[in-house]
Structures are given as structure tokens and as C-alpha cells.
Scaffold this active site. Structure first.
Site, mmCIF file in Angstrom:
data_model
loop_
_atom_site.group_PDB
_atom_site.id
_atom_site.type_symbol
_atom_site.label_atom_id
_atom_site.label_comp_id
_atom_site.label_asym_id
_atom_site.label_seq_id
_atom_site.Cartn_x
_atom_site.Cartn_y
_atom_site.Cartn_z
ATOM 1 N N ARG A 280 62.236 6.297 49.877
ATOM 2 C CA ARG A 280 61.845 5.595 51.101
ATOM 3 C C ARG A 280 62.015 4.090 50.876
ATOM 4 N NH1 ARG A 280 56.444 3.478 52.849
ATOM 5 N NH2 ARG A 280 56.583 3.238 55.105
ATOM 6 N N HIS B 190 59.272 -3.291 57.859
ATOM 7 C CA HIS B 190 58.183 -3.406 56.890
ATOM 8 C C HIS B 190 57.849 -4.900 56.786
ATOM 9 C CE1 HIS B 190 56.169 -1.149 53.381
ATOM 10 N NE2 HIS B 190 55.651 -2.382 53.355
ATOM 11 N N GLU C 108 52.900 0.556 58.893
ATOM 12 C CA GLU C 108 51.552 -0.016 58.974
ATOM 13 C C GLU C 108 51.422 -1.111 60.031
ATOM 14 O OE1 GLU C 108 50.429 -1.226 55.030
ATOM 15 O OE2 GLU C 108 50.519 0.794 54.230
ATOM 16 N N ASN D 269 49.869 6.366 55.055
ATOM 17 C CA ASN D 269 49.669 5.646 53.800
ATOM 18 C C ASN D 269 48.177 5.617 53.513
ATOM 19 O OD1 ASN D 269 52.378 5.151 53.978
ATOM 20 N ND2 ASN D 269 52.213 2.953 54.327
ATOM 21 N N TYR E 5 45.173 4.642 50.402
ATOM 22 C CA TYR E 5 44.860 4.085 49.079
ATOM 23 C C TYR E 5 43.398 4.233 48.679
ATOM 24 C CZ TYR E 5 49.503 2.080 49.053
ATOM 25 O OH TYR E 5 50.866 1.943 49.055
ATOM 26 N N GLU F 28 53.005 6.680 51.476
ATOM 27 C CA GLU F 28 52.607 5.778 50.388
ATOM 28 C C GLU F 28 51.275 6.238 49.826
ATOM 29 O OE1 GLU F 28 52.302 1.550 51.162
ATOM 30 O OE2 GLU F 28 54.164 1.571 52.297
HETATM 31 O O1 IFM Z 1 52.490 -3.108 48.921
HETATM 32 C C1 IFM Z 1 51.902 -2.555 50.049
HETATM 33 C C2 IFM Z 1 52.946 -2.020 50.988
HETATM 34 O O2 IFM Z 1 53.860 -2.980 51.365
HETATM 35 C C3 IFM Z 1 52.296 -1.497 52.249
HETATM 36 N N1 IFM Z 1 51.222 -0.573 51.935
HETATM 37 C C4 IFM Z 1 50.275 -0.970 50.957
HETATM 38 C C5 IFM Z 1 50.964 -1.441 49.688
HETATM 39 C C6 IFM Z 1 49.918 -1.847 48.632
HETATM 40 O O3 IFM Z 1 49.130 -2.871 49.111
#
Ligand code: IFM
Length: 450
Positions: free
Chosen positions: A74, A118, A163, A292, A294, A358
Site C-alpha cells: 500500500r 495521504h 484518514e 487504521n 493504533y 495500517e
Molecule cells: O505515520 C502515520 C500515517 O501517515 C498515518 N497513520 C498513522 C501513522 C502513524 O502516526
């Protein structure tokens, strides 16, 4: 742990974070060039001018992916390489570069998964109002069509935006990201125009891509949890969930904006930028949703600070640090948040295939003579993949997983200080060294699990 046959394994990157070469082959300036070159915006004054030098080294990087056995990659296209000023005919040299990258991937049996935006908006478009201007959405659709017409015969999976929450609220409300504006009303307009851009872009792509093309958008969805059992905390969850999740999921998948978010923000804007014809465009069907994830978000009621915030009209919400271990970003590690997010979309919205586009973690990696020992990253990835596998068993239509990131890269306002890669990059020599997590991931791909 075994994954279903055909589960897509991949790794992700983004143009500004790895490419460098800001003035090669006719590329125009983007808002991130301007922002990163503005003193005080990025840690250590870092910029994306060189980054991982991937624009020049893409062949070696694709060879590295092939060695890792990556079935999918990706990446994002830099809009100002295709239209240096954000409008008008395509810059052929820019398109040629991505055509070469795609050919290189296909030659190594790696499926290209292409993101159109992006965050690197051409600076000229920002000068004409950026995402605050409705016209930017129309410009995006033209750009999407140019890229689709050139690469549509070879790229099977397309993502319009990465995002949009970050682009709108970090870019136009808190000012932590380019273009660095701190205007909450403008950020809500920007969110709408980004969604409109997605809808118009999807329609433009459908016009030029083969009928087999898979179209999507990627959202950074939040697992928002209350820090207390009080009505105030419950209300804080509703508000943050509204802005982080429902403001995007509802128009995209259900064709309307959340009424409570419109009411909560009514003192900032009357939402007259939403025209009646916009919602059918925004909810144009897509083939999968990229997610995405985290870290979880814990909130409570309380006196927030008065400074710029990415949460419009949420002055009475406080963010609480969840207990337990964190990554180098200070983000709590909790894979249950991923479970929360995928089940929520699966259960509350129309059925749609999901892809984790992600997931990953920054740690303070140290390069030794024999590589990088990053057991914490391996544990993070394993825990989150376990949740993915369990969600699939529970009936969630989850088709693939992309690690963030293939390479260490420019982590936006944190510059090169934070390393998310499974491959270490020495920014002085541009040498790539596999971290233990890269070896581990190769084995996971090989055996379709562990
Ligand atoms: O690095 C970023 C990415 O560009 C977008 N999503 C989160 C990642 C980590 O912060």
C-alpha cells in the site's frame, strides 16, 4: 494461528513520508513542504526533502518487499507530482514514475494498493482555500481520473483518502499538521469537503477503471471508552465518538450526518456548506473500508484546555492516559480497541468488507551490529493480528492487514524521531536493515499465521 486462504498480507507507506525528491520530474510544492520548512512546526526542523529517498531507490525497495514475500504493498501517489499546481493536465513525468513503480511491483507478484491522497495537498490549492473550499473536492476528482486513466489497467485496489479526520482536524483545527490552521469551524467544512472529494473521486474512478476495480476510503477509527461510570463520561464518549467515527462512517455508509454532532457544533457553524445533493455522492458505494488502528482513546468530562484542539466544541472533554504500556509515541498498547472498532463497523453499518490498512508501533529502536531487536513491536503486531483472526472467526468480513510501516519514515510533526518501520533506515547512508519484526513478518506471511 492460521489465517483464511486468500487473506491479504501487506505493508504500507505514504509518499511524503518516504519519497524525498521534492523538486524532481516537475513535482510542485505541497502543504507539507511549506509546513515542514516553517520553523517550529516539526521536531528538529526535519523535512521530507530526502526522507527514505524512496523516489530514487524504489527498485531496491521493491526488491526488499519481494525478499520479505510481501503479497501486497500500500503506497500513496503524491498529488503535486501529477498536477504540480493541483489542476490542469497531468505531468507525464510524475505519472511515469508511478507507472514504473507499479510495473516493478507486478513483476515481483506484489499487488499494488494505491492511495490517492495521504495529506500532501498541492500548495496552490491551499492558497485558494484548501479543504475549506468546495472547489478542492472537484479538483480531487479530476486528479483521481488522471491517475485512474493511467494506472487503472494495472492497479486492482484504490483508496481515495487516507484518514480524513487527520487532514481536517489536525490540519485545520489544532494546527499540528499542514496547513497548520487553528479554526474549528473551518475544520468542519474541511471534513465535509474531504468526504465530498471522496465521493466525487469514487465516481470519477468508476468512470475510468475496469469493473473489477476495488474502491475504498481509509479511516482512522477510534475505540472511544469512558474513563469513569458517570453520565458526564458517557456524554464525553458520545461527543468524541461522534467526531472521530460517526462524522465519517454515517455519511459514507448510511448517507447522513449524525444529528448530535451537528447540534454539538451548531455554535461554530450552521453546516450550510452541506448541499442536499452531497450526501448521495458521499455515500456512493465502495467495495471495502480501510481501517487504521493504533491505540484506544479514554475520555471523561472535565475542564479541557482552551488552546487549539482537534476536537471542535469539545472544551469539556478530557483525554485520560489509559493504564499500562505505551509505544514511543506515548500511545497506550491495547489490541482490544481494534476488536471494538471492527465489530462496531460490522454490526452497526451496512455489510462491507474491511481491510486493516495500517497498524503498527513506534519504539526507540537501536541498531546493533546484528540488526534491531524489536520484540515489543513483534508482540504488538502479534496481539493485534490475534484480534484480527478472532474477529474473522466471529464473522467479521476482514480481508487483509497492512503493517505500518514498511520503512522508518518521516513521522509528520515528529519528524524522524519516531520509527514505525519493520525495516530500519539509516538516514545518513539510506541503508536498510531488517528489524527482527521484519523477519518475523516474513515468516507469518510464509505460513499464513504462526
Ligand atoms: O505515520 C502515520 C500515517 O501517515 C498515518 N497513520 C498513522 C501513522 C502513524 O502516526
Amino acid at each position: 494461528m492460521r489465517f483464511p486462504e486468500g487473506f491479504v498480507w501487506g505493508a504500507a507507506t505514504a509518499a511524503y513520508q518516504i519519497e524525498g525528491a521534492p523538486d524532481v520530474d516537475g513535482r510542485g510544492p505541497s502543504i507539507w513542504d511549506t509546513f515542514s520548512h516553517t520553523p517550529g512546526r516539526v521536531v528538529n526542523g526535519d523535512t521530507g526533502d530526502v526522507a527514505a529517498d524512496h523516489y530514487r531507490r524504489y527498485r531496491d525497495d521493491v526488491a526488499l518487499m519481494a525478499e520479505m514475500g510481501l503479497p501486497a504493498y500500500r503506497f500513496s501517489v503524491s498529488w503535486p507530482r501529477i498536477q504540480p499546481g493541483g489542476k490542469g493536465p497531468a505531468n507525464q513525468a510524475g505519472l511515469d514514475h508511478y507507472a514504473r513503480l507499479v510495473d516493478e511491483l507486478l513483476a515481483k507478484n506484489i499487488t499494488p494498493v494505491l492511495t490517492l491522497y495521504h495529506w500532501d495537498l498541492p500548495q496552490e490549492l491551499e492558497d485558494s482555500g484548501g479543504w475549506g473550499a468546495r472547489d478542492t473536492a472537484a479538483r480531487f476528482a479530476e486528479y483521481a481520473e488522471l491517475v485512474g486513466a493511467r494506472l487503472g489497467d494495472r492497479v486492482p485496489s484504490w483508496t481515495t483518502l487516507n484518514e480524513p479526520w487527520c487532514a481536517a482536524f489536525l490540519g485545520y483545527a489544532s494546527g499540528e499538521h499542514a496547513p497548520g490552521k487553528t479554526d474549528p469551524a473551518l475544520s468542519l467544512r474541511a471534513a465535509h469537503h474531504l468526504l465530498l472529494a471522496h465521493g466525487l473521486g469514487t465516481q470519477a474512478l468508476r468512470g475510468v477503471l475496469p469493473s473489477t476495480a476495488q474502491l475504498s476510503i481509509t479511516l482512522n477509527l477510534a475505540a472511544v471508552l469512558p474513563a469513569a461510570t458517570s453520565p458526564g463520561a458517557t456524554n464525553a464518549v458520545r461527543r468524541i465518538d461522534g467526531l472521530a467515527n460517526r462524522l465519517f462512517l454515517d455519511p459514507l455508509l448510511a448517507g447522513h450526518y449524525p444529528v448530535d454532532v451537528r447540534q454539538d457544533t451548531a455554535r461554530l457553524t450552521d453546516w450550510s456548506f452541506v448541499l442536499p445533493e452531497d450526501l448521495p455522492v458521499i455515500s456512493t458505494p465502495i467495495d471495502f473500508l480501510g481501517i487504521n488502528y493504533y491505540s484506544p482513546t479514554l475520555v471523561d468530562v472535565g475542564p479541557g484546555n482552551d488552546g487549539p484542539s482537534p476536537w471542535p466544541a469539545c472544551e469539556n472533554v478530557v483525554f485520560v492516559q489509559p493504564p499500562g504500556a505505551t509505544t514511543a509515541m506515548g500511545w497506550a498498547i491495547d489490541a482490544q480497541g481494534l476488536r471494538n472498532v471492527v465489530h462496531r463497523v460490522h454490526e452497526q453499518y451496512r455489510p462491507i468488507p474491511l481491510m486493516i490498512t495500517e497498524n503498527g508501533a513506534a519504539f526507540d529502536d537501536e541498531l546493533g551490529v546484528d540488526g534491531v531487536r524489536d520484540d515489543e513491536r513483534i508482540a504488538y503486531l502479534r496481539d493485534h493480528l490475534t484480534v484480527v483472526r478472532e474477529a474473522i472467526s466471529a464473522g467479521v468480513d476482514l480481508r487483509g492487514y497492512f503493517v505500518w510501516s514498511l520503512l522508518d519514515n518521516f513521522e509528520w510533526a515528529f519528524g524522524y524521531e519516531k520509527r514505525f518501520g519493520i525495516v530500519h533506515v539509516d538516514y545518513r547512508t539510506q541503508k536498510r536493515v531488517w528489524k527482527d519484526s521484519a523477519h518475523w513478518y516474513r515468516q507469518v506471511i510464509r505460513t499464513n499465521g504462526w
